[in-house]
Scaffold this active site. Structure first.
Site, mmCIF file in Angstrom:
data_model
loop_
_atom_site.group_PDB
_atom_site.id
_atom_site.type_symbol
_atom_site.label_atom_id
_atom_site.label_comp_id
_atom_site.label_asym_id
_atom_site.label_seq_id
_atom_site.Cartn_x
_atom_site.Cartn_y
_atom_site.Cartn_z
ATOM 1 N N LYS A 98 0.857 -1.183 0.000
ATOM 2 C CA LYS A 98 0.000 0.000 0.000
ATOM 3 C C LYS A 98 0.886 1.222 0.000
ATOM 4 O O LYS A 98 2.001 1.186 0.531
ATOM 5 C CB LYS A 98 -0.898 0.027 1.254
ATOM 6 N N ASP A 138 -6.571 4.215 -4.946
ATOM 7 C CA ASP A 138 -7.245 4.026 -3.666
ATOM 8 C C ASP A 138 -7.978 5.341 -3.390
ATOM 9 O O ASP A 138 -8.252 6.098 -4.337
ATOM 10 C CB ASP A 138 -6.205 3.678 -2.579
#
Ligand code: NAD
Length: 416
Positions: A98, A138
């Site tokens: 991430k 995201d």
């Protein structure tokens, strides 16, 4: 963190090797970068960015990049861990990662946003690539940003590598079906649940929290399958109609007016239908069969878990249920299809995008769905079996399954 508590719970139930647990308690690599960006005013501002590469025992790291003022080290680490678990749960050959930048993107001009995105890549390019680490969108990042990043990366390495990043515009190597993939994966989970419970869809009342990409799409899909979607909501609140709502009509009006209205449209004519206005808190506590949180994290907590009346929860959002709430819901016999399974359709189609890029192929939307369904159904069954075999929740079952697969990958490469 919540993520580590979930890991420890699975570790305990499966009697996990201490060495494996130790490795899984932190990311394999975590980098912090200072990103200088020339602002429109001429001033240079330094932004802070992160990339967490949690585990790549099963394939290249994979995970989105978030632009948000609240991005933090702990959040990025936890999200990267969940990506590792999610990819392993659905058994795709990808690891977990991430990234994030501390920024409020709405405060930036388009030019500043582009310069920030390119500068972030100049700081992390050596860590990514289609065979190393594959970012994606995201919160507050999108296809356009992904394409700037891909372009910057290819300029640096001096050759095309479209598979370095997914969630690109379809004309630039993105995959058909990605837009609805998360909802589609969730729908496959609902269908599996329905088979096991002998649901007759028109008797099943559903409430959906959040009417964005995930929520609006699954509401429409559930309508098409004959379910009674009795409530939907967005950030401003919700609408409730015991006789059922038509998600397609609601979406149409929401796109035109940006308002969530209880409407039914026939042809070009939309009329209001009788309904009740409810808050997001009330939506969660409605007397329904199925609750689909599709908005934010931490919605079902120790404060409201005791009031939840739905018998089944399918988590399209990431992390909508806190670990304390999980325990309370378990005590009430409420079954949760966990986020790492229910919303994994999104990352699975991202993986399909990567595969198409790497192989130089382009699949039709029908091909994408044809490949997605067996992956979701297989994962659902594997998680269900795990939970029955060990007498644990579906969430713990998914973690056990995923951790076992990751551990096997680590054993094969000699980590333990
Ligand atoms: P989105 O931005 O398209 O939609 C979010 C929706 O939530 C909007 O309707 C917004 O009005 C609503 N919302 C915001 N604050 C709210 C609040 N306080 N109460 C109720 N509703 C609120 O986002 P999305 O892509 O649909 O993502 C929703 C969730 O699904 C997130 O948790 C995301 O991480 C998760 N998810 C999405 C994908 C994907 O592919 N889109 C994949 C995996 C997980």
């Amino acid at each position: 963190t919540n993520a580590m508590r979930q890991l420890e719970k699975a570790a305990e139930k499966m009697n996990m090797d201490k060495n494996i647990l130790g490795i899984l308690q932190q990311p394999e690599r975590f980098v912090t970068v200072a990103i200088p960006v020339k602002m429109d005013s001429g001033e240079v501002k330094i932004f802070t960015g992160y990339r967490s590469q949690y585990n790549n025992a099963l394939g290249p790291y994979k995970g989105g990049i978030r632009y948000h003022p609240n991005v933090s080290v702990d959040e990025v680490k936890a999200l990267s861990f969940w990506m590792a678990i999610k990819c392993a749960t659905v058994n795709i050959p990808m690891g977990g990662a991430k990234g994030g930048v501390i920024v409020h993107p709405k405060d930036l001009s388009e030019g500043e946003l582009e310069r920030l995105s390119r500068a972030y890549i100049r700081k992390i390019w050596m860590l990514i690539g289609s065979d190393k680490d594959v970012p994606a969108p995201d919160v507050y990042t999108n296809a356009k940003i992904m394409n700037w990043m891909r372009d910057e990366f290819e300029k640096i390495i001096g050759r095309p590598d479209p598979g370095v990043i997914t969630g690109k515009p379809v004309e630039q190597g993105g995959s058909l079906g990605r837009g609805t993939a998360t909802a589609q994966g969730g729908l496959y989970c609902v269908r599996e649940l329905a088979k096991r419970l002998n649901w007759y869809s028109s008797n099943i009342r559903v409430a959906v929290q959040g009417f964005g990409n995930a929520g609006a799409n699954i509401a429409k899909m559930l309508n098409r399958d004959g379910y009674k979607v009795v409530a939907v909501s967005d950030s401003k609140g919700g609408i409730y109609r015991p006789d059922g709502l038509d998600a397609e009509s609601i979406e149409r009006v929401k796109l035109e007016s940006d308002k969530l209205e209880a409407v039914y449209c026939e042809g070009s004519v939309c009329r209001a239908v009788e309904h009740e206005r409810i808050s997001n808190g009330e939506l969660l506590e409605l007397d329904v069969d199925l609750l689909v949180p599709a908005a934010l994290e931490d919605q079902i907590t120790r404060d409201n878990a005791a009031n939840i009346r739905a018998k089944y929860i399918v988590e399209l959002a990431n992390g909508p249920t806190t670990p304390e709430a999980d325990e309370i819901l378990k005590g009430k016999g409420i079954v949760i299809v966990p986020d790492v399974l229910a919303n994994a359709g999104g990352v699975t189609v991202s993986y399909f995008e990567w595969e198409q890029n790497v192989k130089g192929e382009r699949w039709t939307e029908a091909q994408v769905l044809q490949k997605l369904e067996p992956i979701m159904v297989g994962a659902f069954n594997a998680v269900w079996d795990m939970s029955e075999k060990y007498g644990v929740t579906l969430r713990t079952g998914a973690f056990m399954l995923a951790v076992e697969r990751i551990a096997e990958g680590m054993r094969k490469r000699g980590d333990v």
